[in-house]
Write a protein that holds these residues in place. Structure first.
Motif, PDB file in Angstrom:
ATOM      1  N   ARG A  30       0.825  -1.208   0.000  1.00 45.69           N
ATOM      2  CA  ARG A  30       0.000   0.000   0.000  1.00 45.69           C
ATOM      3  C   ARG A  30       0.862   1.264   0.000  1.00 45.69           C
ATOM      4  NH1 ARG A  30      -3.168  -1.455   4.715  1.00 45.69           N
ATOM      5  NH2 ARG A  30      -3.916  -3.457   4.021  1.00 45.69           N
ATOM      6  N   GLU A  31       1.885   1.234   0.829  1.00 45.72           N
ATOM      7  CA  GLU A  31       2.766   2.399   0.900  1.00 45.72           C
ATOM      8  C   GLU A  31       3.493   2.617  -0.427  1.00 45.72           C
ATOM      9  OE1 GLU A  31       6.436   4.244   3.561  1.00 45.72           O
ATOM     10  OE2 GLU A  31       5.463   2.395   4.230  1.00 45.72           O
ATOM     11  N   LYS A  49       1.878  11.901  -9.903  1.00 44.27           N
ATOM     12  CA  LYS A  49       1.238  13.208  -9.765  1.00 44.27           C
ATOM     13  C   LYS A  49       2.267  14.330  -9.939  1.00 44.27           C
ATOM     14  CE  LYS A  49      -1.464  15.995  -6.565  1.00 44.27           C
ATOM     15  NZ  LYS A  49      -1.972  16.118  -5.201  1.00 44.27           N
ATOM     16  N   ASP A 105       2.432   1.701  -3.394  1.00 50.77           N
ATOM     17  CA  ASP A 105       1.424   2.204  -4.341  1.00 50.77           C
ATOM     18  C   ASP A 105       1.195   3.699  -4.143  1.00 50.77           C
ATOM     19  OD1 ASP A 105       1.091  -0.273  -5.507  1.00 50.77           O
ATOM     20  OD2 ASP A 105      -0.777  -0.743  -4.424  1.00 50.77           O
ATOM     21  N   GLU A 106       1.118   4.116  -2.904  1.00 50.70           N
ATOM     22  CA  GLU A 106       0.911   5.527  -2.594  1.00 50.70           C
ATOM     23  C   GLU A 106       2.099   6.363  -3.066  1.00 50.70           C
ATOM     24  OE1 GLU A 106      -0.643   9.050  -1.453  1.00 50.70           O
ATOM     25  OE2 GLU A 106      -1.708   7.136  -1.538  1.00 50.70           O
ATOM     26  N   LEU A 107       3.301   5.872  -2.816  1.00 48.46           N
ATOM     27  CA  LEU A 107       4.490   6.588  -3.253  1.00 48.46           C
ATOM     28  C   LEU A 107       4.553   6.695  -4.777  1.00 48.46           C
ATOM     29  CD1 LEU A 107       7.116   5.146  -0.747  1.00 48.46           C
ATOM     30  CD2 LEU A 107       6.142   7.452  -0.750  1.00 48.46           C
ATOM     31  N   HIS A 108       4.240   5.611  -5.466  1.00 49.03           N
ATOM     32  CA  HIS A 108       4.215   5.633  -6.933  1.00 49.03           C
ATOM     33  C   HIS A 108       3.159   6.619  -7.440  1.00 49.03           C
ATOM     34  CE1 HIS A 108       7.157   2.611  -7.995  1.00 49.03           C
ATOM     35  NE2 HIS A 108       6.643   1.764  -7.115  1.00 49.03           N
ATOM     36  N   SER A 109       2.041   6.651  -6.772  1.00 50.43           N
ATOM     37  CA  SER A 109       0.975   7.573  -7.147  1.00 50.43           C
ATOM     38  C   SER A 109       1.434   9.021  -6.989  1.00 50.43           C
ATOM     39  CB  SER A 109      -0.256   7.306  -6.281  1.00 50.43           C
ATOM     40  OG  SER A 109      -1.263   8.230  -6.543  1.00 50.43           O
ATOM     41  N   GLN A 110       2.120   9.295  -5.897  1.00 52.88           N
ATOM     42  CA  GLN A 110       2.635  10.652  -5.666  1.00 52.88           C
ATOM     43  C   GLN A 110       3.672  11.042  -6.717  1.00 52.88           C
ATOM     44  OE1 GLN A 110       4.017  10.988  -1.624  1.00 52.88           O
ATOM     45  NE2 GLN A 110       2.010  10.504  -0.760  1.00 52.88           N
TER      46      GLN A 110
END
Length: 71
Positions: free
Chosen positions: A9-10, A20, A12-17
């Motif tokens: 999850r972390e 962005k 995925d969140e980092l990749h998303s950031q």
């Protein structure tokens, strides 16, 4: 098992950031290009207006227009 999910999850969140931020950088580069183009056009106009020949032609045109109006 929970640690792996949390890590996933972390990540995925980092990749998303990162995606962005990359998108925002692309938008900023496009905006910068637009601003540079606008700046270039304005500087060209300033140079035209500072050009003595341009000013002389403009004054002559205004003078000619006034003379035409008087006729």
């Amino acid at each position: 098992m929970d640690l792996d999910r949390e890590k996933e999850r972390e990540l995925d969140e980092l990749h998303s950031q990162v995606r962005k931020i990359e998108f925002e950088k692309k938008q900023l580069k496009e905006k910068l290009q637009q601003l540079e183009t606008a700046e270039h056009k304005l500087k060209e106009r300033i140079n035209e207006m500072n050009d003595d020949d341009y000013v002389e032609r403009k004054l002559q045109l205004l003078y000619d227009q006034k003379r035409e109006q008087k006729k």
